[in-house]
Design a protein around this motif. Structure first.
Motif, PDB file in Angstrom:
ATOM      1  N   GLU A   1       0.855  -1.194   0.000  1.00 30.46           N
ATOM      2  CA  GLU A   1       0.000   0.000   0.000  1.00 30.46           C
ATOM      3  C   GLU A   1       0.880   1.229   0.000  1.00 30.46           C
ATOM      4  O   GLU A   1       1.773   1.375   0.844  1.00 30.46           O
ATOM      5  CB  GLU A   1      -0.894   0.025   1.247  1.00 30.46           C
ATOM      6  N   LEU A   2       0.606   2.118  -0.953  1.00 37.04           N
ATOM      7  CA  LEU A   2       1.382   3.355  -1.071  1.00 37.04           C
ATOM      8  C   LEU A   2       0.433   4.527  -0.911  1.00 37.04           C
ATOM      9  O   LEU A   2      -0.549   4.652  -1.648  1.00 37.04           O
ATOM     10  CB  LEU A   2       2.061   3.414  -2.444  1.00 37.04           C
ATOM     11  N   GLU A   3       0.741   5.388   0.059  1.00 31.61           N
ATOM     12  CA  GLU A   3      -0.117   6.536   0.330  1.00 31.61           C
ATOM     13  C   GLU A   3       0.369   7.747  -0.461  1.00 31.61           C
ATOM     14  O   GLU A   3       1.563   8.037  -0.504  1.00 31.61           O
ATOM     15  CB  GLU A   3      -0.080   6.842   1.831  1.00 31.61           C
ATOM     16  N   CYS A   4      -0.573   8.447  -1.070  1.00 31.68           N
ATOM     17  CA  CYS A   4      -0.220   9.637  -1.856  1.00 31.68           C
ATOM     18  C   CYS A   4      -0.120  10.863  -0.955  1.00 31.68           C
ATOM     19  O   CYS A   4      -1.019  11.135  -0.163  1.00 31.68           O
ATOM     20  CB  CYS A   4      -1.287   9.900  -2.917  1.00 31.68           C
ATOM     21  N   LEU A   5       0.979  11.589  -1.094  1.00 34.65           N
ATOM     22  CA  LEU A   5       1.129  12.878  -0.438  1.00 34.65           C
ATOM     23  C   LEU A   5       1.063  13.953  -1.525  1.00 34.65           C
ATOM     24  O   LEU A   5       1.690  13.807  -2.577  1.00 34.65           O
ATOM     25  CB  LEU A   5       2.488  12.979   0.281  1.00 34.65           C
ATOM     26  N   ASP A   6       0.283  14.988  -1.275  1.00 41.16           N
ATOM     27  CA  ASP A   6       0.170  16.096  -2.227  1.00 41.16           C
ATOM     28  C   ASP A   6       1.257  17.102  -1.861  1.00 41.16           C
ATOM     29  O   ASP A   6       1.181  17.752  -0.820  1.00 41.16           O
ATOM     30  CB  ASP A   6      -1.233  16.710  -2.096  1.00 41.16           C
ATOM     31  N   THR A   7       2.310  17.183  -2.698  1.00 48.35           N
ATOM     32  CA  THR A   7       3.527  17.899  -2.304  1.00 48.35           C
ATOM     33  C   THR A   7       3.914  18.973  -3.328  1.00 48.35           C
ATOM     34  O   THR A   7       4.899  18.823  -4.058  1.00 48.35           O
ATOM     35  CB  THR A   7       4.693  16.904  -2.147  1.00 48.35           C
ATOM     36  N   PRO A   8       3.170  20.082  -3.390  1.00 45.49           N
ATOM     37  CA  PRO A   8       3.493  21.124  -4.362  1.00 45.49           C
ATOM     38  C   PRO A   8       4.790  21.853  -4.016  1.00 45.49           C
ATOM     39  O   PRO A   8       5.237  21.846  -2.869  1.00 45.49           O
ATOM     40  CB  PRO A   8       2.297  22.073  -4.256  1.00 45.49           C
TER      41      PRO A   8
END
Ligand SMILES: [Zn+2]
Ligand SMILES: [Zn+2]
Length: 263
Positions: A106-113
Motif C-alpha cells: 500500500e502506497l499513500e499519496c502525499l500532495d507535495t506542491p
C-alpha cells in the motif's frame, strides 16, 4: 514490498523505480523514463507492471509512459489536477489516496506542491517506511522551482509534511544529485561533519548501486532540513544583512533555495 531502483544513465541523472508485491509479482513503475530498462528488469524478475505513477508532469518523468502502456496495458496514475498535461491518465490521485500493488503493498499519496504545483510523493505503509519523492526532495537537496513551481509552496511541503516523517524513512528520489547537493551543503555549512564524511565515502559511487539514505541522515546533511542550524543561519545573516538578526525558518529556506539556483 520489493523496491528496484533503476539508474537511467542519462544526462539528467534520473532514477526510475519498480515496486513489486512479493506474493503476486504485480508491479508499479514510478516515472519509467527508460521504459526499455524498466520492462527488462520486470521481465527478468518475473513481474507484471500493471500501473505507472508519475510524480509530476515533467517530460523526464512522463516520457516513458506510452512505451510501458504499449507493452503492458498498465494504467497511468498522476496528480488529479494533472490530467490536462499528462496524456491518457487513467486515475487522478490526491492527498491520502492509497495505491495498492498486488495484495501486500500500500502506497499513500502525499500532495507535495513546490517543484511543480501538481506533485505526488508516495509513502509506503511498511514497517520501515519508504518515501518516493520525485523532484521534491533529493539526497542532500530540494527540488528547484523553475518550471511551474513555487518556493513558498515547497517550503510549506517541507515544513508541514516532510518534517513530520519518521527518522527511519528511506528516501528514493527522482534524480541522483547527491554529490552536487553535498557540496552546496558544505558551501553553506563548511563544518558539517556528516556532509564531509558522506562526500568522501560516496564521491564516484556507482549509481547502479546507489546509496539509499534515511530521513535521519538527511536531517544531518541536507541544508534544506537545517534551517535552525546556527552555522547555516549565521553565515546567511553575515552575507545577507537584509535577513535581519533572527530570520525565521521560512526566510532561511527561501534564501537557500534562491542561492542554490545560481550555485
Ligand atoms: Zn521535475
Ligand atoms: Zn526530474
Amino acid at each position: 514490498m520489493i523496491v528496484e531502483q533503476i539508474w537511467t544513465g542519462n544526462a539528467y541523472r534520473n532514477f526510475n523505480y519498480l515496486i513489486a508485491c512479493p506474493e503476486t509479482g504485480d508491479a508499479l513503475a514510478i516515472d519509467p523514463l527508460d521504459y526499455t530498462k524498466c520492462l527488462a528488469v520486470a521481465k527478468e524478475r518475473g513481474w507484471t507492471i500493471s500501473q505507472v505513477l508519475n510524480t509530476h508532469e515533467h517530460g523526464d518523468h512522463t516520457g516513458g509512459n506510452q512505451g510501458v502502456v504499449k507493452a503492458t496495458g498498465a494504467a497511468i496514475i498522476a496528480h488529479k489536477n494533472d490530467g490536462g498535461r499528462i496524456p491518457n491518465m487513467d486515475r487522478g490521485v490526491g492527498a491520502g489516496d492509497v495505491i495498492k500493488v498486488g495484495n501486500t503493498v500500500e502506497l499513500e499519496c502525499l500532495d507535495t506542491p513546490g517543484h511543480t504545483m501538481c506533485h505526488i510523493c508516495l509513502l509506503s505503509h511498511t514497517d520501515q517506511p519508504a518515501l518516493f519523492s520525485g523532484d521534491t526532495l533529493f539526497n542532500a537537496g530540494a527540488g528547484n522551482c523553475h518550471n511551474g513551481g513555487h518556493p513558498e509552496e515547497l517550503y510549506e511541503t517541507f515544513s508541514s509534511q516532510l518534517d513530520l516523517l519518521g527518522e527511519d524513512t528511506l528516501l528514493y528520489p527522482g534524480h541522483d544529485y547527491l554529490i552536487n547537493n553535498l557540496e552546496f551543503t558544505l558551501d553553506r555549512e563548511p563544518d558539517n561533519r556528516a556532509a564531509t564524511d558522506m562526500l568522501e565515502s560516496y564521491r564516484g559511487q556507482d549509481p547502479d548501486n546507489a546509496l539509499v539514505t534515511t530521513l535521519s541522515q538527511e536531517r544531518e546533511m541536507n541544508t534544506f532540513f537545517r534551517l535552525q542550524s546556527p552555522a547555516v543561519v549565521e553565515k546567511l545573516i553575515a552575507e545577507f544583512p537584509e535577513l535581519g538578526d533572527k530570520p525565521d525558518a521560512k526566510a532561511v529556506f527561501l534564501k537557500l533555495r534562491e542561492l542554490r539556483n545560481s550555485w
